[in-house]
Design an enzyme around this catalytic site. Structure first.
Site, PDB file in Angstrom:
ATOM      1  N   ASN A 141     -21.631 -17.930 -50.867  1.00 32.23           N
ATOM      2  CA  ASN A 141     -21.759 -17.327 -52.200  1.00 32.23           C
ATOM      3  C   ASN A 141     -23.246 -17.221 -52.543  1.00 32.23           C
ATOM      4  OD1 ASN A 141     -21.809 -16.705 -54.919  1.00 32.23           O
ATOM      5  ND2 ASN A 141     -20.195 -18.140 -55.498  1.00 32.23           N
ATOM      6  N   CYS A 174     -23.079 -14.920 -61.293  1.00 36.19           N
ATOM      7  CA  CYS A 174     -22.491 -14.159 -60.178  1.00 36.19           C
ATOM      8  C   CYS A 174     -22.145 -12.721 -60.576  1.00 36.19           C
ATOM      9  CB  CYS A 174     -21.250 -14.864 -59.652  1.00 36.19           C
ATOM     10  SG  CYS A 174     -21.613 -16.505 -59.005  1.00 36.19           S
ATOM     11  N   HIS A 190     -17.503  -9.604 -55.340  1.00 35.78           N
ATOM     12  CA  HIS A 190     -18.382 -10.771 -55.273  1.00 35.78           C
ATOM     13  C   HIS A 190     -17.804 -11.720 -54.225  1.00 35.78           C
ATOM     14  CE1 HIS A 190     -20.656 -14.242 -56.135  1.00 35.78           C
ATOM     15  NE2 HIS A 190     -19.691 -14.883 -56.761  1.00 35.78           N
TER      16      HIS A 190
HETATM   17  N1  ACO Z   1     -15.248 -31.217 -47.783  1.00 28.97           N
HETATM   18  C1  ACO Z   1     -14.204 -32.064 -47.696  1.00 28.97           C
HETATM   19  N2  ACO Z   1     -13.439 -32.403 -48.751  1.00 28.97           N
HETATM   20  C2  ACO Z   1     -13.780 -31.873 -49.942  1.00 28.97           C
HETATM   21  C3  ACO Z   1     -14.859 -31.000 -50.099  1.00 28.97           C
HETATM   22  C4  ACO Z   1     -15.608 -30.678 -48.957  1.00 28.97           C
HETATM   23  N3  ACO Z   1     -16.667 -29.835 -48.985  1.00 28.97           N
HETATM   24  N4  ACO Z   1     -14.938 -30.620 -51.404  1.00 28.97           N
HETATM   25  C5  ACO Z   1     -13.937 -31.242 -52.048  1.00 28.97           C
HETATM   26  N5  ACO Z   1     -13.238 -32.007 -51.162  1.00 28.97           N
HETATM   27  C6  ACO Z   1     -12.090 -32.852 -51.417  1.00 28.97           C
HETATM   28  C7  ACO Z   1     -12.045 -33.373 -52.828  1.00 28.97           C
HETATM   29  O1  ACO Z   1     -12.845 -34.525 -52.964  1.00 28.97           O
HETATM   30  C8  ACO Z   1     -10.572 -33.675 -52.996  1.00 28.97           C
HETATM   31  O2  ACO Z   1     -10.316 -34.899 -52.371  1.00 28.97           O
HETATM   32  P1  ACO Z   1      -9.248 -35.930 -53.006  1.00 28.97           P
HETATM   33  O3  ACO Z   1      -7.942 -35.192 -52.983  1.00 28.97           O
HETATM   34  O4  ACO Z   1      -9.326 -37.084 -52.089  1.00 28.97           O
HETATM   35  O5  ACO Z   1      -9.747 -36.193 -54.388  1.00 28.97           O
HETATM   36  C9  ACO Z   1      -9.895 -32.593 -52.163  1.00 28.97           C
HETATM   37  O6  ACO Z   1     -10.901 -32.080 -51.268  1.00 28.97           O
HETATM   38  C10 ACO Z   1      -9.347 -31.447 -52.995  1.00 28.97           C
HETATM   39  O7  ACO Z   1     -10.377 -31.057 -53.921  1.00 28.97           O
HETATM   40  P2  ACO Z   1     -10.171 -29.805 -54.832  1.00 28.97           P
HETATM   41  O8  ACO Z   1     -11.413 -29.590 -55.635  1.00 28.97           O
HETATM   42  O9  ACO Z   1      -8.889 -29.943 -55.568  1.00 28.97           O
HETATM   43  O10 ACO Z   1     -10.035 -28.683 -53.722  1.00 28.97           O
HETATM   44  P3  ACO Z   1      -9.594 -27.187 -53.887  1.00 28.97           P
HETATM   45  O11 ACO Z   1      -8.502 -26.879 -52.964  1.00 28.97           O
HETATM   46  O12 ACO Z   1      -9.463 -26.806 -55.336  1.00 28.97           O
HETATM   47  O13 ACO Z   1     -10.878 -26.436 -53.308  1.00 28.97           O
HETATM   48  C11 ACO Z   1     -12.804 -25.268 -54.065  1.00 28.97           C
HETATM   49  C12 ACO Z   1     -12.139 -26.619 -53.904  1.00 28.97           C
HETATM   50  C13 ACO Z   1     -12.989 -24.659 -52.687  1.00 28.97           C
HETATM   51  C14 ACO Z   1     -14.145 -25.475 -54.732  1.00 28.97           C
HETATM   52  C15 ACO Z   1     -11.892 -24.364 -54.929  1.00 28.97           C
HETATM   53  O14 ACO Z   1     -11.519 -25.004 -56.112  1.00 28.97           O
HETATM   54  C16 ACO Z   1     -12.545 -23.080 -55.254  1.00 28.97           C
HETATM   55  O15 ACO Z   1     -12.806 -22.289 -54.385  1.00 28.97           O
HETATM   56  N6  ACO Z   1     -12.805 -22.788 -56.537  1.00 28.97           N
HETATM   57  C17 ACO Z   1     -13.507 -21.623 -56.930  1.00 28.97           C
HETATM   58  C18 ACO Z   1     -14.895 -22.020 -57.055  1.00 28.97           C
HETATM   59  C19 ACO Z   1     -15.860 -20.968 -56.637  1.00 28.97           C
HETATM   60  O16 ACO Z   1     -15.647 -20.148 -55.783  1.00 28.97           O
HETATM   61  N7  ACO Z   1     -16.999 -21.044 -57.279  1.00 28.97           N
HETATM   62  C20 ACO Z   1     -18.086 -20.183 -56.979  1.00 28.97           C
HETATM   63  C21 ACO Z   1     -18.778 -19.801 -58.210  1.00 28.97           C
HETATM   64  S1  ACO Z   1     -17.714 -18.938 -59.289  1.00 28.97           S
HETATM   65  C22 ACO Z   1     -17.418 -17.536 -58.599  1.00 28.97           C
HETATM   66  O17 ACO Z   1     -18.269 -17.068 -57.936  1.00 28.97           O
HETATM   67  C23 ACO Z   1     -16.132 -16.875 -58.814  1.00 28.97           C
END
Ligand code: ACO
Length: 323
Positions: A280, A113, A250
């Protein structure tokens, strides 16, 4: 000392739009969950047979046209991508052929990224030292092909697209008030190699693999790194964050973008957000967002534009440009 100027900007998005509510039902997700956690409403998906080099060539062609530069005058082509057409040769050479560029230095840059921010810094260095005079710098990705469409934690986050700039060397050293790339910084920390990766590759599994991510860990580091590299870059140019007209970050997650803007003390109106419509797109996300701000008239000559990115590696980078 020479400096480099951005003289043209172009972008390309595949025609197919996949909205949250049209995602496969087996993902067991919802439009509301995705919007609330990420800000994403839709993404573009490359057509069957449409390769990263096709997206890159379309964006490159648009940037060359805007710059008024004939393809024959380009002497450096850099393609930032983590989704190359083939393991080798470089996707840049496919783009070179599609655009009819003359023989020149052409290579891919892999910083996930952060790829476009890295590529701006590398191109700027080559232009400043006289190794090249006129560069085409592209960020292009088909991340839809790396996704595990059974993993709702990652499949909903990414999309396909490409953006490109023409960068030309200028003989004058200039001041921070003149057009040009004023400063750039990049870095990486391999201790986080396993927090965001693809579980395949030619030297390990012999397969392409799928994207895997420790989302929480990425989130935690992203805000700190993106803010720090932005601050360092502005300071390196001898300017302050108050001078910045536009932050073009980004586009990974709306919550990350908002947190970085807040930490940097920037008015939310100065932050360009396109993650809602593009999701993304990794190395393509900054030039795609720049292009939106350019086409809707926000970006004006003389504006100070700060770009920052972070992703797998972790790798990060930022660039400050007087438009
Ligand atoms: N739809 C519904 N539920 C979901 C989904 C989805 N698409 N994805 C995860 N869940 C659920 C999980 O299973 C979990 O359920 P549980 O509590 O029953 O186990 C719950 O939602 C919470 O999951 P988390 O992973 O803790 O959710 P979080 O609030 O952390 O959000 C996310 C996840 C959006 C991926 C977040 O961690 C994030 O944005 N991280 C940054 C990642 C990113 O942007 N990466 C891109 C590449 S790196 C970069 O470009 C910077």
């Amino acid at each position: 000392m020479r400096r480099s100027l951005i003289t043209g900007l172009g972008a390309y998005l595949p025609a197919r739009v996949l909205r949250n509510d049209a995602l496969p039902t087996h993902l067991d997700t919802s439009d509301a969950w995705i919007r609330e956690r990420t800000g994403i409403a839709q993404r573009h998906i490359a057509a069957e047979g449409e390769a990263t080099s096709d997206l890159a060539a379309a964006a490159g062609r648009a940037a060359l046209a805007r710059a008024g530069v004939e393809p024959g005058r380009i002497d450096l082509l850099l393609v930032a991508t983590s989704t190359p057409d083939r393991t080798f040769p470089a996707t840049a050479t496919a783009v070179q052929r599609k655009l009819g560029l003359p023989p020149c230095m052409a290579f891919d840059l892999q910083a996930v990224c952060a790829g476009f921010a890295y590529a701006l810094q590398v191109a700027d260095s080559l232009l400043r030292t006289g190794s090249a005079n006129r560069a085409l710098v592209v960020g292009a990705e088909t991340f839809s092909r790396l996704l595990d469409w059974n993993d709702r934690g990652t499949a909903v986050l990414f999309g396909d697209g490409a953006g490109a700039v023409v960068m030309e060397a200028d003989g004058q050293p200039g001041t921070p008030l003149d057009r040009g790339l004023l400063a750039a910084r990049s870095g990486a920390d391999g201790r986080h190699h396993d927090d965001l990766y693809v579980d395949g590759g030619p030297s390990t599994t012999g397969t392409v693999g799928h994207l895997r991510m420790n989302g929480r860990e990425v989130f935690r580091h992203a805000v700190a790194r993106l803010s720090a590299v932005a601050e360092e870059t502005v300071a390196a140019a001898g300017l302050g964050l108050d001078d910045v007209d536009w932050l073009v970050p980004h586009q990974a997650n709306r919550r990350i973008i908002d947190a970085v803007g807040k930490r940097l003390g920037l008015d939310p109106e100065k932050v360009v957000v396109t993650v809602d419509r593009h999701a993304n797109t990794s190395a393509a996300s900054i030039p795609l967002a720049l292009n939106v701000a350019y086409e809707d008239g926000r970006l004006k000559p003389g504006d100070l534009v700060l770009m920052n990115a972070m992703g797998g590696g972790f790798a990060w980078g930022a660039a400050l440009v007087r438009w």
